[in-house]
Design a protein around this motif. Structure first.
Motif, PDB file in Angstrom:
ATOM      1  N   GLU A  94     -36.783 110.802 141.765  1.00  0.00           N
ATOM      2  CA  GLU A  94     -36.669 110.673 143.324  1.00  0.00           C
ATOM      3  C   GLU A  94     -35.303 109.578 143.315  1.00  0.00           C
ATOM      4  O   GLU A  94     -34.514 109.738 144.265  1.00  0.00           O
ATOM      5  CB  GLU A  94     -37.912 109.929 143.708  1.00  0.00           C
ATOM      6  N   ALA A  95     -35.217 108.754 142.452  1.00  0.00           N
ATOM      7  CA  ALA A  95     -34.053 107.787 142.432  1.00  0.00           C
ATOM      8  C   ALA A  95     -32.809 108.594 142.272  1.00  0.00           C
ATOM      9  O   ALA A  95     -32.009 108.307 142.975  1.00  0.00           O
ATOM     10  CB  ALA A  95     -34.086 106.802 141.291  1.00  0.00           C
ATOM     11  N   HIS A  96     -32.801 109.690 141.309  1.00  0.00           N
ATOM     12  CA  HIS A  96     -31.682 110.454 140.872  1.00  0.00           C
ATOM     13  C   HIS A  96     -31.040 111.058 142.318  1.00  0.00           C
ATOM     14  O   HIS A  96     -30.014 111.325 142.703  1.00  0.00           O
ATOM     15  CB  HIS A  96     -32.051 111.319 139.817  1.00  0.00           C
ATOM     16  N   LYS A  97     -32.072 111.663 143.249  1.00  0.00           N
ATOM     17  CA  LYS A  97     -32.010 112.300 144.244  1.00  0.00           C
ATOM     18  C   LYS A  97     -31.284 111.594 145.151  1.00  0.00           C
ATOM     19  O   LYS A  97     -30.222 112.250 145.879  1.00  0.00           O
ATOM     20  CB  LYS A  97     -33.304 113.090 144.946  1.00  0.00           C
ATOM     21  N   TRP A  98     -31.554 110.399 145.390  1.00  0.00           N
ATOM     22  CA  TRP A  98     -31.069 109.356 146.379  1.00  0.00           C
ATOM     23  C   TRP A  98     -29.779 109.074 145.995  1.00  0.00           C
ATOM     24  O   TRP A  98     -28.885 108.880 146.825  1.00  0.00           O
ATOM     25  CB  TRP A  98     -31.798 108.417 146.885  1.00  0.00           C
ATOM     26  N   PHE A  99     -29.687 108.455 144.744  1.00  0.00           N
ATOM     27  CA  PHE A  99     -28.251 108.368 143.998  1.00  0.00           C
ATOM     28  C   PHE A  99     -27.344 109.432 144.340  1.00  0.00           C
ATOM     29  O   PHE A  99     -26.332 109.287 144.708  1.00  0.00           O
ATOM     30  CB  PHE A  99     -28.113 107.782 142.875  1.00  0.00           C
ATOM     31  N   ASN A 100     -27.742 110.756 144.188  1.00  0.00           N
ATOM     32  CA  ASN A 100     -26.728 111.985 143.970  1.00  0.00           C
ATOM     33  C   ASN A 100     -26.303 112.054 145.442  1.00  0.00           C
ATOM     34  O   ASN A 100     -25.389 112.442 145.923  1.00  0.00           O
ATOM     35  CB  ASN A 100     -27.700 112.906 143.861  1.00  0.00           C
ATOM     36  N   LEU A 101     -27.292 112.001 146.382  1.00  0.00           N
ATOM     37  CA  LEU A 101     -26.836 112.033 147.909  1.00  0.00           C
ATOM     38  C   LEU A 101     -25.809 111.001 148.414  1.00  0.00           C
ATOM     39  O   LEU A 101     -24.705 111.367 148.942  1.00  0.00           O
ATOM     40  CB  LEU A 101     -28.180 111.978 149.022  1.00  0.00           C
ATOM     41  N   ALA A 102     -25.956 109.818 147.796  1.00  0.00           N
ATOM     42  CA  ALA A 102     -24.999 108.640 148.238  1.00  0.00           C
ATOM     43  C   ALA A 102     -23.784 108.901 147.425  1.00  0.00           C
ATOM     44  O   ALA A 102     -22.711 108.831 148.062  1.00  0.00           O
ATOM     45  CB  ALA A 102     -25.471 107.335 147.761  1.00  0.00           C
ATOM     46  N   ALA A 103     -23.848 109.515 146.158  1.00  0.00           N
ATOM     47  CA  ALA A 103     -22.723 109.590 145.586  1.00  0.00           C
ATOM     48  C   ALA A 103     -21.837 110.853 146.069  1.00  0.00           C
ATOM     49  O   ALA A 103     -20.637 110.783 146.316  1.00  0.00           O
ATOM     50  CB  ALA A 103     -22.857 110.018 144.216  1.00  0.00           C
ATOM     51  N   ALA A 104     -22.381 111.795 146.386  1.00  0.00           N
ATOM     52  CA  ALA A 104     -21.721 112.857 147.384  1.00  0.00           C
ATOM     53  C   ALA A 104     -21.212 112.446 148.667  1.00  0.00           C
ATOM     54  O   ALA A 104     -20.171 113.277 149.115  1.00  0.00           O
ATOM     55  CB  ALA A 104     -22.988 113.959 147.624  1.00  0.00           C
ATOM     56  N   ARG A 105     -21.432 111.282 149.067  1.00  0.00           N
ATOM     57  CA  ARG A 105     -20.772 110.960 150.426  1.00  0.00           C
ATOM     58  C   ARG A 105     -20.080 109.741 150.082  1.00  0.00           C
ATOM     59  O   ARG A 105     -19.369 108.931 150.936  1.00  0.00           O
ATOM     60  CB  ARG A 105     -21.951 110.316 151.289  1.00  0.00           C
ATOM     61  N   GLU A 165     -19.416 104.763 145.122  1.00  0.00           N
ATOM     62  CA  GLU A 165     -19.082 104.953 143.756  1.00  0.00           C
ATOM     63  C   GLU A 165     -20.258 104.342 142.863  1.00  0.00           C
ATOM     64  O   GLU A 165     -20.545 104.735 141.845  1.00  0.00           O
ATOM     65  CB  GLU A 165     -17.781 104.245 143.299  1.00  0.00           C
ATOM     66  N   GLU A 166     -20.975 103.144 143.056  1.00  0.00           N
ATOM     67  CA  GLU A 166     -22.090 102.656 142.650  1.00  0.00           C
ATOM     68  C   GLU A 166     -22.973 103.347 142.551  1.00  0.00           C
ATOM     69  O   GLU A 166     -23.873 103.594 141.379  1.00  0.00           O
ATOM     70  CB  GLU A 166     -22.372 101.425 143.190  1.00  0.00           C
ATOM     71  N   ALA A 167     -23.520 104.554 143.390  1.00  0.00           N
ATOM     72  CA  ALA A 167     -24.619 105.185 143.246  1.00  0.00           C
ATOM     73  C   ALA A 167     -24.019 106.474 142.184  1.00  0.00           C
ATOM     74  O   ALA A 167     -24.983 106.555 141.435  1.00  0.00           O
ATOM     75  CB  ALA A 167     -24.751 106.049 144.669  1.00  0.00           C
ATOM     76  N   ALA A 168     -23.005 106.815 142.064  1.00  0.00           N
ATOM     77  CA  ALA A 168     -22.479 107.804 141.188  1.00  0.00           C
ATOM     78  C   ALA A 168     -22.827 107.025 139.747  1.00  0.00           C
ATOM     79  O   ALA A 168     -23.197 107.895 138.740  1.00  0.00           O
ATOM     80  CB  ALA A 168     -21.245 108.203 141.264  1.00  0.00           C
ATOM     81  N   GLN A 169     -22.420 105.732 139.554  1.00  0.00           N
ATOM     82  CA  GLN A 169     -22.774 105.231 138.366  1.00  0.00           C
ATOM     83  C   GLN A 169     -24.138 105.066 137.983  1.00  0.00           C
ATOM     84  O   GLN A 169     -24.609 105.371 136.851  1.00  0.00           O
ATOM     85  CB  GLN A 169     -22.195 103.836 138.222  1.00  0.00           C
ATOM     86  N   CYS A 170     -24.979 104.832 138.954  1.00  0.00           N
ATOM     87  CA  CYS A 170     -26.370 104.438 138.881  1.00  0.00           C
ATOM     88  C   CYS A 170     -27.047 105.998 138.660  1.00  0.00           C
ATOM     89  O   CYS A 170     -27.877 106.043 137.612  1.00  0.00           O
ATOM     90  CB  CYS A 170     -27.183 104.191 139.982  1.00  0.00           C
ATOM     91  N   ARG A 171     -26.637 107.134 139.195  1.00  0.00           N
ATOM     92  CA  ARG A 171     -27.124 108.550 138.860  1.00  0.00           C
ATOM     93  C   ARG A 171     -26.768 108.858 137.376  1.00  0.00           C
ATOM     94  O   ARG A 171     -27.797 109.286 136.683  1.00  0.00           O
ATOM     95  CB  ARG A 171     -26.409 109.275 139.706  1.00  0.00           C
ATOM     96  N   ALA A 172     -25.489 108.508 136.881  1.00  0.00           N
ATOM     97  CA  ALA A 172     -25.341 108.850 135.453  1.00  0.00           C
ATOM     98  C   ALA A 172     -25.937 107.979 134.563  1.00  0.00           C
ATOM     99  O   ALA A 172     -26.447 108.447 133.668  1.00  0.00           O
ATOM    100  CB  ALA A 172     -23.649 108.456 135.497  1.00  0.00           C
ATOM    101  N   GLU A 173     -26.312 106.864 134.825  1.00  0.00           N
ATOM    102  CA  GLU A 173     -27.051 105.875 134.022  1.00  0.00           C
ATOM    103  C   GLU A 173     -28.501 106.510 133.875  1.00  0.00           C
ATOM    104  O   GLU A 173     -29.161 106.400 132.821  1.00  0.00           O
ATOM    105  CB  GLU A 173     -27.430 104.678 134.322  1.00  0.00           C
ATOM    106  N   ILE A 174     -29.046 106.967 134.926  1.00  0.00           N
ATOM    107  CA  ILE A 174     -30.466 107.754 134.750  1.00  0.00           C
ATOM    108  C   ILE A 174     -30.412 108.968 133.685  1.00  0.00           C
ATOM    109  O   ILE A 174     -31.347 108.643 132.793  1.00  0.00           O
ATOM    110  CB  ILE A 174     -30.860 108.094 136.139  1.00  0.00           C
ATOM    111  N   VAL A 175     -29.181 109.602 133.809  1.00  0.00           N
ATOM    112  CA  VAL A 175     -29.308 110.806 133.000  1.00  0.00           C
ATOM    113  C   VAL A 175     -28.586 110.367 131.410  1.00  0.00           C
ATOM    114  O   VAL A 175     -29.261 110.694 130.422  1.00  0.00           O
ATOM    115  CB  VAL A 175     -28.337 111.943 133.534  1.00  0.00           C
TER     116      VAL A 175
END
Length: 90
Positions: A56-67, A70-80
């Protein structure tokens, strides 16, 4: 402070936290990337009255990154990249 008072305080704080999550969900539905990021943080840490859920966190970080967040993109990458969630789980 009695145990009854402590329980009442804990219940009130849980309701307030849940209300904050609901407010972020409503804002996210209105395309607010900051709210999407806040939800990603909540789900990745188990904060604000939600259980930790990295998918669920990845989903929300992905949506924020798509908009453009930048920090959301970093957090999304850290999860994966951090191996916290397998790619096939997303």
């Amino acid at each position: 402070m009695t145990s009854g008072n402590v329980e009442q305080l804990a219940t009130r704080q849980a309701k307030q936290a849940k209300g904050a999550v609901i407010a972020h969900l409503m804002a996210a539905a209105e395309q607010d990337y900051a709210a999407c990021f806040a939800l990603g943080v909540a789900y990745s840490t188990g904060a604000s009255g939600v259980e930790c859920d990295l998918i669920e966190a990845h989903k929300w970080f992905n949506l924020a990154a798509a908009r453009g967040h930048e920090e959301a993109a970093q957090c999304r990458a850290e999860i994966v990249i951090g191996g916290r969630v397998a790619g096939n789980q997303l």
